[in-house]
Design a protein around this motif. Sequence first.
Motif, mmCIF file in Angstrom:
data_model
loop_
_atom_site.group_PDB
_atom_site.id
_atom_site.type_symbol
_atom_site.label_atom_id
_atom_site.label_comp_id
_atom_site.label_asym_id
_atom_site.label_seq_id
_atom_site.Cartn_x
_atom_site.Cartn_y
_atom_site.Cartn_z
ATOM 1 N N VAL A 1 0.599 -1.355 -0.024
ATOM 2 C CA VAL A 1 0.069 -0.163 0.483
ATOM 3 C C VAL A 1 0.819 1.180 -0.027
ATOM 4 O O VAL A 1 -0.101 2.342 0.283
ATOM 5 C CB VAL A 1 -1.056 -0.323 1.515
ATOM 6 N N GLY A 2 2.348 1.213 0.032
ATOM 7 C CA GLY A 2 2.905 2.412 0.112
ATOM 8 C C GLY A 2 2.596 3.913 -1.049
ATOM 9 O O GLY A 2 3.767 3.712 -1.037
ATOM 10 N N GLY A 3 2.817 3.219 -2.348
ATOM 11 C CA GLY A 3 2.700 3.267 -3.674
ATOM 12 C C GLY A 3 4.273 4.638 -4.111
ATOM 13 O O GLY A 3 5.280 3.691 -3.516
ATOM 14 N N ARG A 4 4.622 5.263 -4.260
ATOM 15 C CA ARG A 4 5.357 6.131 -4.527
ATOM 16 C C ARG A 4 6.127 6.044 -3.258
ATOM 17 O O ARG A 4 7.558 6.626 -3.584
ATOM 18 C CB ARG A 4 5.140 7.228 -5.193
ATOM 19 N N GLU A 5 5.792 6.430 -2.104
ATOM 20 C CA GLU A 5 6.105 6.425 -0.771
ATOM 21 C C GLU A 5 7.135 4.770 -0.256
ATOM 22 O O GLU A 5 8.048 5.406 0.795
ATOM 23 C CB GLU A 5 5.219 6.804 -0.056
ATOM 24 N N GLN A 6 7.406 4.252 -0.533
ATOM 25 C CA GLN A 6 8.217 3.164 -0.241
ATOM 26 C C GLN A 6 9.466 3.077 -0.128
ATOM 27 O O GLN A 6 10.027 3.000 1.788
ATOM 28 C CB GLN A 6 8.105 1.765 -1.236
ATOM 29 N N ALA A 7 10.102 4.128 -0.440
ATOM 30 C CA ALA A 7 11.530 3.518 -0.039
ATOM 31 C C ALA A 7 12.155 4.930 0.922
ATOM 32 O O ALA A 7 12.415 4.890 1.994
ATOM 33 C CB ALA A 7 12.332 4.141 -1.353
ATOM 34 N N ARG A 8 10.974 6.441 1.486
ATOM 35 C CA ARG A 8 11.531 7.212 2.314
ATOM 36 C C ARG A 8 10.572 5.911 3.547
ATOM 37 O O ARG A 8 10.822 6.634 4.805
ATOM 38 C CB ARG A 8 10.128 8.146 1.769
ATOM 39 N N LEU A 9 9.141 5.280 3.495
ATOM 40 C CA LEU A 9 8.165 4.462 4.645
ATOM 41 C C LEU A 9 9.527 3.685 5.518
ATOM 42 O O LEU A 9 9.839 4.172 6.613
ATOM 43 C CB LEU A 9 7.443 3.946 4.054
ATOM 44 N N ARG A 10 10.612 3.362 4.160
ATOM 45 C CA ARG A 10 11.370 2.200 4.719
ATOM 46 C C ARG A 10 12.457 2.544 5.116
ATOM 47 O O ARG A 10 13.192 2.486 6.634
ATOM 48 C CB ARG A 10 12.024 1.562 3.797
ATOM 49 N N ARG A 11 12.671 4.160 5.274
ATOM 50 C CA ARG A 11 13.651 4.681 5.809
ATOM 51 C C ARG A 11 12.715 5.447 7.106
ATOM 52 O O ARG A 11 14.013 5.356 7.667
ATOM 53 C CB ARG A 11 14.088 6.234 5.093
#
Length: 359
Positions: A45-55
């Motif tokens: 569900v993270g969409g385009r924010e996946q990398a930012r969410l993981r950081r």
Amino acid sequence: MSERACDHCTARSWLLGRLAGNLDKARGRIEQALALCDDDLIAAVGGREQARLRRELETLDVDEVRSRARAAGLETVCGCDPAYPSRLRALAGPPAVLYVAGGLDQMVDLLFEEPVAIVGSRRASPYGLDVARSLGRGLAVAGVTVVSGMAIGIDSAAHAGALEAGGPTVAVLPASANRPYPPGKRALHGRIVAGGAAVSEVGPGAGVWRWMFPARNRIIAALAAMTVVVEAGERSGALVTARLARGLGRPVGAVPGRVTTPQAAGPNGLLAAGACIVRGPQDALDHVFGAGERTAAAPRRQPPAELAPLLAAIAEGHETTAALARAGFEPDKGLAALAELELGGFVRRGAGGRFRVAP
């Protein structure tokens, strides 16, 4: 104030709040989504924010997350702690953290034995509200904790009934436990947390999203030893709660209703599918504890003998004037008799001045 949530579970809880808006796209399969691990949930569900969410997750300050809960007056417990309600572990994706308003120790005590959930329609009939209140009151008198969702209608009536009896009750909220929802139930929320508890898997500050309601329903179903549906339309969230309870192997009860009433479609359908019939608190107690093991309050007192025929006529569904005639009352004496029944709590005045028997 108790903080019994480990770093890992606190981070998972933060992630749920961070993804609150994204999770609406998965609301039709929210149980499966909440069972995903952190990385898979972000991918889903993270969409385009996946990398930012993981950081953000990797660098998260869990102490700051805990401090926000403290500032909101909430206590926390995670699935790693022995105080965590054991029934929740039956879920495929149990809440990582429970946020509690009203006291963690109090919540643990209330949920220790055999709580009963009472759920139903927001658009409840006067009959449904009366029955829900009566069930909440009767179960509380018998020492059983009533669990519900504090929604308008059946849920709020069940909580109110338990509180009227001086018993505690537990509300499971869709968003933060310190945030009354719906907002118009602020006074009820205050009464609940004063002697019971409000709980949520969502931390303070999160908005209210549609996926939170079916997610809340799974917690209600899992916390309760039995779920009772009072009234519910064919697409009511209360039926989701019943389905989840049945999936967990917990008994489901239903209050029968008139076949011509839309709110009765849900419970009547459950009864047709094998749900336990619930005509009053004693039925629920018998299903949970075994027949006769725990007794509801003594049967209600009877009206004066001369008023019994009038009460019986009202119970049969006759209009007020027909009930008076059937019971042999002249209009002037009949009005006095109705007033006496109403003051005694035997009947209640409904729409159009029509009377109905109080549960």
